[in-house]
Write an enzyme that holds these catalytic residues in place. Structure first.
Site, short mmCIF file in Angstrom:
data_model
loop_
_atom_site.label_atom_id
_atom_site.label_comp_id
_atom_site.label_asym_id
_atom_site.label_seq_id
_atom_site.Cartn_x
_atom_site.Cartn_y
_atom_site.Cartn_z
N VAL A 88 31.13 65.50 46.75
CA VAL A 88 30.71 65.11 45.43
C VAL A 88 30.56 66.45 44.69
O VAL A 88 30.34 67.61 45.15
CB VAL A 88 29.17 64.22 45.33
CG1 VAL A 88 29.82 62.64 46.22
CG2 VAL A 88 28.28 64.87 46.18
N ARG A 142 29.19 72.18 37.94
CA ARG A 142 27.71 71.93 38.17
C ARG A 142 26.98 71.56 36.88
O ARG A 142 26.11 70.71 36.75
CB ARG A 142 27.12 73.41 38.38
CG ARG A 142 27.48 74.01 39.66
CD ARG A 142 26.58 75.33 39.82
NE ARG A 142 26.90 76.20 41.07
CZ ARG A 142 26.86 76.01 42.29
NH1 ARG A 142 26.39 75.08 42.93
NH2 ARG A 142 27.55 76.76 43.28
N ASP A 157 23.64 67.70 54.30
CA ASP A 157 24.81 67.40 54.65
C ASP A 157 24.93 67.29 56.44
O ASP A 157 24.27 66.35 56.95
CB ASP A 157 26.09 68.22 54.15
CG ASP A 157 27.45 67.88 54.53
OD1 ASP A 157 27.62 66.58 54.85
OD2 ASP A 157 28.23 68.60 54.64
N ASP A 174 20.08 70.39 46.92
CA ASP A 174 20.91 69.37 46.06
C ASP A 174 21.29 68.32 47.31
O ASP A 174 21.35 67.13 46.85
CB ASP A 174 21.93 70.06 45.47
CG ASP A 174 22.80 71.13 46.51
OD1 ASP A 174 22.55 71.00 47.61
OD2 ASP A 174 23.81 71.73 46.10
P1 5GP Z 1 24.75 71.53 55.22
O1 5GP Z 1 24.28 72.80 55.78
O2 5GP Z 1 23.79 70.75 55.20
O3 5GP Z 1 25.92 70.93 55.79
O4 5GP Z 1 25.30 71.53 53.66
C1 5GP Z 1 24.32 72.11 52.78
C2 5GP Z 1 24.89 72.43 51.61
O5 5GP Z 1 26.30 72.39 51.48
C3 5GP Z 1 24.24 71.81 50.31
O6 5GP Z 1 23.37 72.52 50.09
C4 5GP Z 1 25.31 71.88 49.45
O7 5GP Z 1 25.35 73.34 48.79
C5 5GP Z 1 26.75 71.96 50.12
N1 5GP Z 1 27.25 70.66 49.95
C6 5GP Z 1 27.29 69.56 51.29
N2 5GP Z 1 27.77 68.52 50.92
C7 5GP Z 1 28.29 68.78 49.80
C8 5GP Z 1 29.01 67.91 48.53
O8 5GP Z 1 29.51 66.73 48.78
N3 5GP Z 1 29.17 68.73 47.79
C9 5GP Z 1 29.02 69.61 47.30
N4 5GP Z 1 29.22 70.19 45.85
N5 5GP Z 1 28.17 70.59 47.97
C10 5GP Z 1 28.11 69.94 49.21
MG MG Z 2 22.64 73.43 48.50
#
Ligand code: 5GP
Ligand code: MG
Length: 192
Positions: A162, A174, A107, A104
């Site tokens: 978001v 969702r 980040d 999705d």
């Molecule tokens: P990362 O490991 O890249 O920091 O984060 C990945 C996961 O964090 C994404 O797959 C998602 O599930 C969650 N995530 C990161 N940013 C957001 C955001 O702005 N909104 C939501 N709902 N989930 C996020």
């Molecule tokens: Mg995710």
């Protein structure tokens, strides 16, 4: 219960914008996959990628297998704990197969990085990443794609938390067909 829409402060991408971008992405991915002799595996990262995977898969007119994996890094808050773990395994054997990991949102990059390592350990011959949203300004972990894998992204996302189109806050929102930012009071309150 009140409508979920009343919780949204700003809509960032409408259903029409999402449909059009996802269809373009699917066309690009299909062109890149068309030379393969064996069907690739689309691996959705549950739960957030479920709508994106469904829409993307419907636009890819090539034989593909579909599976899901789950990596836990978020609780009910908005910050990653930085060390995601694979908490629900694949059903399919990806040994020797080309994988497109469908996310999705990327980040900090720690989830995708961990999942690429995991798929490599399971013998995948290449791993591409198709993420609906990308927040490059928040990246902490630089990940390398496996083999001749490519990175595909739907939209670059500003540095906001978001929700919608698969993405949650505390397991809600969702099912919104668009992506938006919640009104501040709903980031504190856990029930609608
Ligand atoms: P990362 O490991 O890249 O920091 O984060 C990945 C996961 O964090 C994404 O797959 C998602 O599930 C969650 N995530 C990161 N940013 C957001 C955001 O702005 N909104 C939501 N709902 N989930 C996020
Ligand atoms: Mg995710």
């Amino acid at each position: 219960m009140k409508s979920l829409d009343s919780h949204i402060e700003t809509v960032l991408w409408t259903p029409d914008q999402i449909t059009s971008r996802v269809s373009d992405l699917a066309t690009e991915i299909s062109a890149d996959l068309s030379h393969l002799t064996d069907p690739p595996v689309l691996v959705g990262v549950a739960t957030g990628a479920f709508l994106f995977l469904a829409d993307l898969a419907r636009h890819i007119r090539l034989p593909v297998a579909v599976d899901f994996i789950r990596a836990e890094s978020y609780g009910s808050g908005t910050e990653s704990n930085g060390c995601p773990k694979v908490s629900s395994d694949l059903k399919l054997d990806v040994n020797g197969r080309h994988v497109v990991l469908v996310e999705d949102i990327v980040d900090t990059g720690s989830t995708v990085s961990r999942l690429i390592e995991y798929l490599e350990s399971k013998g995948a011959s290449s791993v591409s990443v198709a993420t609906f949203l990308d927040k490059p300004s928040r990246r902490k972990v630089q990940f390398e794609l496996l083999g001749n894998g490519k990175f595909y992204r739907g939209f670059e996302c500003p540095d906001h938390f978001v929700v919608g189109y698969g993405m949650d806050f505390a397991e809600l929102y969702r099912n919104l067909p668009y992506v938006g930012v919640l009104k501040p009071e709903h980031y504190k309150c856990q029930s609608p």
